[in-house]
Design a protein around this motif. Structure first.
Motif, PDB file in Angstrom:
ATOM      1  N   SER A   1      -5.515  29.530  38.263  1.00 27.23           N
ATOM      2  CA  SER A   1      -5.261  28.505  37.242  1.00 27.23           C
ATOM      3  C   SER A   1      -3.979  28.767  36.468  1.00 27.23           C
ATOM      4  O   SER A   1      -3.587  27.960  35.625  1.00 27.23           O
ATOM      5  CB  SER A   1      -6.446  28.427  36.271  1.00 27.23           C
TER       6      SER A   1
ATOM      7  N   GLN B   1      -0.918  22.387  37.208  1.00 28.08           N
ATOM      8  CA  GLN B   1      -0.995  21.505  36.043  1.00 28.08           C
ATOM      9  C   GLN B   1      -2.443  21.373  35.599  1.00 28.08           C
ATOM     10  O   GLN B   1      -3.288  20.864  36.331  1.00 28.08           O
ATOM     11  CB  GLN B   1      -0.430  20.123  36.381  1.00 28.08           C
ATOM     12  N   ARG B   2      -2.712  21.800  34.376  1.00 33.18           N
ATOM     13  CA  ARG B   2      -4.069  21.742  33.847  1.00 33.18           C
ATOM     14  C   ARG B   2      -4.384  20.331  33.387  1.00 33.18           C
ATOM     15  O   ARG B   2      -3.639  19.719  32.634  1.00 33.18           O
ATOM     16  CB  ARG B   2      -4.232  22.725  32.685  1.00 33.18           C
ATOM     17  N   LYS B   3      -5.521  19.793  33.850  1.00 30.11           N
ATOM     18  CA  LYS B   3      -5.952  18.448  33.499  1.00 30.11           C
ATOM     19  C   LYS B   3      -7.004  18.445  32.392  1.00 30.11           C
ATOM     20  O   LYS B   3      -7.140  17.472  31.659  1.00 30.11           O
ATOM     21  CB  LYS B   3      -6.523  17.756  34.729  1.00 30.11           C
TER      22      LYS B   3
ATOM     23  N   THR C   1     -11.150  20.381  31.347  1.00 32.86           N
ATOM     24  CA  THR C   1     -12.254  21.249  31.724  1.00 32.86           C
ATOM     25  C   THR C   1     -13.453  20.400  32.123  1.00 32.86           C
ATOM     26  O   THR C   1     -13.556  19.223  31.779  1.00 32.86           O
ATOM     27  CB  THR C   1     -12.663  22.189  30.577  1.00 32.86           C
TER      28      THR C   1
ATOM     29  N   ASP D   1     -11.814  25.267  34.569  1.00 34.88           N
ATOM     30  CA  ASP D   1     -10.528  24.629  34.346  1.00 34.88           C
ATOM     31  C   ASP D   1     -10.224  23.716  35.527  1.00 34.88           C
ATOM     32  O   ASP D   1     -10.376  24.117  36.688  1.00 34.88           O
ATOM     33  CB  ASP D   1      -9.422  25.669  34.204  1.00 34.88           C
TER      34      ASP D   1
ATOM     35  N   LEU E   1      -7.419  21.542  37.587  1.00 31.82           N
ATOM     36  CA  LEU E   1      -5.977  21.592  37.787  1.00 31.82           C
ATOM     37  C   LEU E   1      -5.602  20.826  39.040  1.00 31.82           C
ATOM     38  O   LEU E   1      -6.431  20.592  39.920  1.00 31.82           O
ATOM     39  CB  LEU E   1      -5.500  23.046  37.934  1.00 31.82           C
TER      40      LEU E   1
END
Length: 231
Positions: A134, A138-140, A142, A151, A153
């Motif tokens: 992670s 790109q983190r979207k 949770t 997480d 992503l």
């Protein structure tokens, strides 16, 4: 191709490398998208299996009874991944896994699969070794599934190996946070429908046609062992 009459797979050459998210800074540039032709795949004891290696590590993948497999690798070199599951995958399957997972270095234990129409490579990572996937996508947001937080992503792969040859495609990720600790006994449940619905809510839509869906053990320039039962 190696005969499976003894239920043993030994290394044969293939193309590709371990799939991890990558970012523009190159923080994970050593790890490329895993894809291409597997060293061996098929059905065994009622389950689909896939075993892939770049033939650089010393490794042995063994199909055991039912949904069980074992993998040992050493030498701190090369990429490899093996596991059992289903082909085609399913967007609502509840997958149980149990066994032992003992990585030394970079490795994942994950539900892993592909779709077509659109071409998507996806992971639900339950545990990992020294590298947190992670950290480079790109983190979207949770999602909570089966009482655990993940997480969510995504990232793109450009002109990379895939189940359909060299293609440009997205990777979707759910990475358990905190991870299940490796180093011994491990077990859990992955409700794929929970993750897939969450991905969709973030605009991450899987393809309409599922390819394989397995519980995979992966290693990159590391060593370790795993014996996993899938159901």
């Amino acid at each position: 191709m190696v005969s499976f009459s003894a239920l043993l797979v030994t290394l044969t050459a293939a193309i590709g490398s371990l799939a991890v998210p990558t970012n523009s800074t190159g923080a994970a540039e050593l790890l490329q998208a895993r894809g291409g032709t597997p060293s061996s795949q098929g059905t065994h004891s009622g389950y689909f299996y896939s075993w892939w290696t770049d033939n650089a590590a010393q490794a042995t993948y063994t199909n055991l009874n039912g949904g069980q497999y074992s993998l040992q690798w050493s030498g701190n070199n090369g990429n490899l991944v093996g596991g059992k599951g289903w082909n085609p995958g399913y967007n609502g399957r509840v997958i149980n896994y149990s066994g032992t997972y003992q990585p030394n270095g970079n490795s994942y234990l994950a539900v892993y699969g592909w779709t077509r129409n659109a071409l998507i490579e996806y992971y639900v990572v339950e545990s990992y070794g020294s590298y947190n996937p992670s950290s480079a996508a790109q983190r979207k947001g949770t999602v909570s599934c089966n009482g655990a937080s993940y997480d969510v992503l995504s990232t793109w792969r450009y002109n990379a190996p895939s189940i359909d040859g060299t293609q440009t495609f997205q990777q979707f990720w759910s990475v358990r946070n905190p991870k299940k600790q490796p180093g011994g006994s491990i077990s859990g449940t992955v409700d794929t429908g929970c993750h897939f619905r969450a991905w969709s809510s973030f605009g991450m839509n899987l393809g309409s046609s599922h390819n394989y869906q397995i519980v995979a053990t992966e290693g990159y320039q590391s060593s370790g062992s795993a014996t996993i039962t899938v159901s």
